[in-house]
Write an enzyme that holds these catalytic residues in place. Sequence first.
Site, mmCIF file in Angstrom:
data_model
loop_
_atom_site.group_PDB
_atom_site.id
_atom_site.type_symbol
_atom_site.label_atom_id
_atom_site.label_comp_id
_atom_site.label_asym_id
_atom_site.label_seq_id
_atom_site.Cartn_x
_atom_site.Cartn_y
_atom_site.Cartn_z
ATOM 1 N N THR A 110 0.850 -1.197 0.000
ATOM 2 C CA THR A 110 0.000 0.000 0.000
ATOM 3 C C THR A 110 0.883 1.244 0.000
ATOM 4 O O THR A 110 1.974 1.227 0.570
ATOM 5 C CB THR A 110 -0.864 -0.017 1.285
ATOM 6 O OG1 THR A 110 -1.840 -1.030 1.147
ATOM 7 C CG2 THR A 110 -1.558 1.323 1.525
ATOM 8 N N THR B 119 -0.361 1.657 6.933
ATOM 9 C CA THR B 119 -0.263 0.471 6.078
ATOM 10 C C THR B 119 -0.071 -0.771 6.938
ATOM 11 O O THR B 119 0.588 -0.713 7.971
ATOM 12 C CB THR B 119 0.888 0.584 5.061
ATOM 13 O OG1 THR B 119 0.950 -0.643 4.317
ATOM 14 C CG2 THR B 119 2.233 0.846 5.727
ATOM 15 N N GLY B 120 -0.682 -1.852 6.507
ATOM 16 C CA GLY B 120 -0.574 -3.088 7.281
ATOM 17 C C GLY B 120 -1.895 -3.827 7.228
ATOM 18 O O GLY B 120 -2.693 -3.626 6.304
ATOM 19 N N GLY C 29 -10.673 -2.431 2.813
ATOM 20 C CA GLY C 29 -9.654 -2.319 3.855
ATOM 21 C C GLY C 29 -9.736 -1.004 4.605
ATOM 22 O O GLY C 29 -10.737 -0.282 4.536
ATOM 23 N N ASP C 30 -8.686 -0.678 5.304
ATOM 24 C CA ASP C 30 -8.645 0.563 6.084
ATOM 25 C C ASP C 30 -8.297 1.779 5.234
ATOM 26 O O ASP C 30 -8.582 2.911 5.628
ATOM 27 C CB ASP C 30 -7.619 0.433 7.226
ATOM 28 C CG ASP C 30 -6.219 0.131 6.700
ATOM 29 O OD1 ASP C 30 -6.103 -0.605 5.692
ATOM 30 O OD2 ASP C 30 -5.247 0.632 7.285
ATOM 31 N N ARG D 113 -14.311 -7.237 0.035
ATOM 32 C CA ARG D 113 -13.710 -6.709 1.274
ATOM 33 C C ARG D 113 -13.130 -5.311 1.033
ATOM 34 O O ARG D 113 -12.504 -5.035 0.022
ATOM 35 C CB ARG D 113 -12.596 -7.656 1.720
ATOM 36 C CG ARG D 113 -11.822 -7.196 2.967
ATOM 37 C CD ARG D 113 -10.485 -6.612 2.608
ATOM 38 N NE ARG D 113 -9.640 -6.381 3.778
ATOM 39 C CZ ARG D 113 -8.527 -5.664 3.752
ATOM 40 N NH1 ARG D 113 -8.131 -5.093 2.630
ATOM 41 N NH2 ARG D 113 -7.807 -5.501 4.832
ATOM 42 N N GLY E 173 -5.261 -4.189 7.550
ATOM 43 C CA GLY E 173 -6.263 -3.142 7.676
ATOM 44 C C GLY E 173 -7.335 -3.368 8.728
ATOM 45 O O GLY E 173 -7.811 -2.421 9.355
HETATM 46 N N1 ASP Z 1 -3.878 -1.696 4.789
HETATM 47 C C1 ASP Z 1 -4.150 -2.346 3.541
HETATM 48 C C2 ASP Z 1 -5.444 -3.108 3.671
HETATM 49 O O1 ASP Z 1 -5.663 -3.754 4.687
HETATM 50 C C3 ASP Z 1 -3.067 -3.273 3.095
HETATM 51 C C4 ASP Z 1 -1.654 -2.788 3.229
HETATM 52 O O2 ASP Z 1 -1.406 -1.740 3.788
HETATM 53 O O3 ASP Z 1 -0.743 -3.461 2.720
HETATM 54 O O4 ASP Z 1 -6.207 -3.117 2.749
#
Ligand code: ASP
Length: 314
Positions: free
Chosen positions: A181, A232-233, A211-212, A209, A235
Amino acid sequence: MSSNFGIAIHGGAGTIVKMLLTEKMENEYQVKLKESLKAGFDVLNKGGASLEAVQAAIVVMEDSPLFNAGKGAVFTNEGTNEQDASIMCGKTLNCGAVAGVTKIKNPIRLVSIVMEKSEHVCLSGTGAERFAKMHKVDFADAEYFYTDRRWEQLQKAKKKEAVNGSDYSQLDHSDDTKHGTVGAVALDKDGNLVAATSSGGMTNKKFNRIGDSPIIGAGNYANNKTCAVSTTGHGEYFMRGVSAYDLSALMEYKNMNLKDASDEVIRKLGELGGTGGLIAIDSECNVVLPFNTSGMYRGYKLGDSSFEIGVYKD
Ligand code: ASP
């Protein structure tokens, strides 16, 4: 002239260790991160707005197949690319977001138009694409977003799922296939903070789905009184922790400084079981880039000439 301006970016957090990244790939990431920082910084240096700077920086990463946004977005379980993005201005608390768009070349361009030209904050799917058409945003077909690397990651995730028999395991962000991301936060010479985030989401995601990244307060937040932040991570955990807003709230209501507040947010993320990181900049141009994974593609460039690019933890 004020040197109190700058930009920070991320290109995703996850299991990013030397062993998994060839020297060639590491170089390619560093080159792109520099190019992205330069694009955003040049806007600010000329006196441009942080709103333009974050978009300039993110478009470079969306156009690169290296990152999980725009070209190179990860695949859903159905083999499609569904993208999420958002942007927020700290001066007005105005914001725009899109979720689950499949045909938009640069989702970050679309969210700024959603913010400025629609009466809503978040548009999704085909409705967002109809809105995009009305505003002459660039479209791209499925082939444009396709990369072998992401396709192989989907096959690997599906195999793993067949063995584990659980959807949830596929959302394990410690897996090396999920990161990428992109995000940017900036402070311009007028003192305005803006945050932006763009993502393909997570490999093998199902049921449309979201995400955040398009959720204001979870994956993105900006307030001139406090900071601009992009996460990022994994979500789901950033949504449960309302992490981006939490950082701002800790500063606003608890008078915490950016460093302590961001450490607290990452600590709480870990406590919930979440993995990832964030970038944030405050109104005094302090920058933080904390994460609890083994790596995060990241960097910043400030008006006082400080500059840094990082990939691994140390
Ligand atoms: N945060 C993003 C999500 O969960 C994914 C990512 O940051 O790699 O959609």
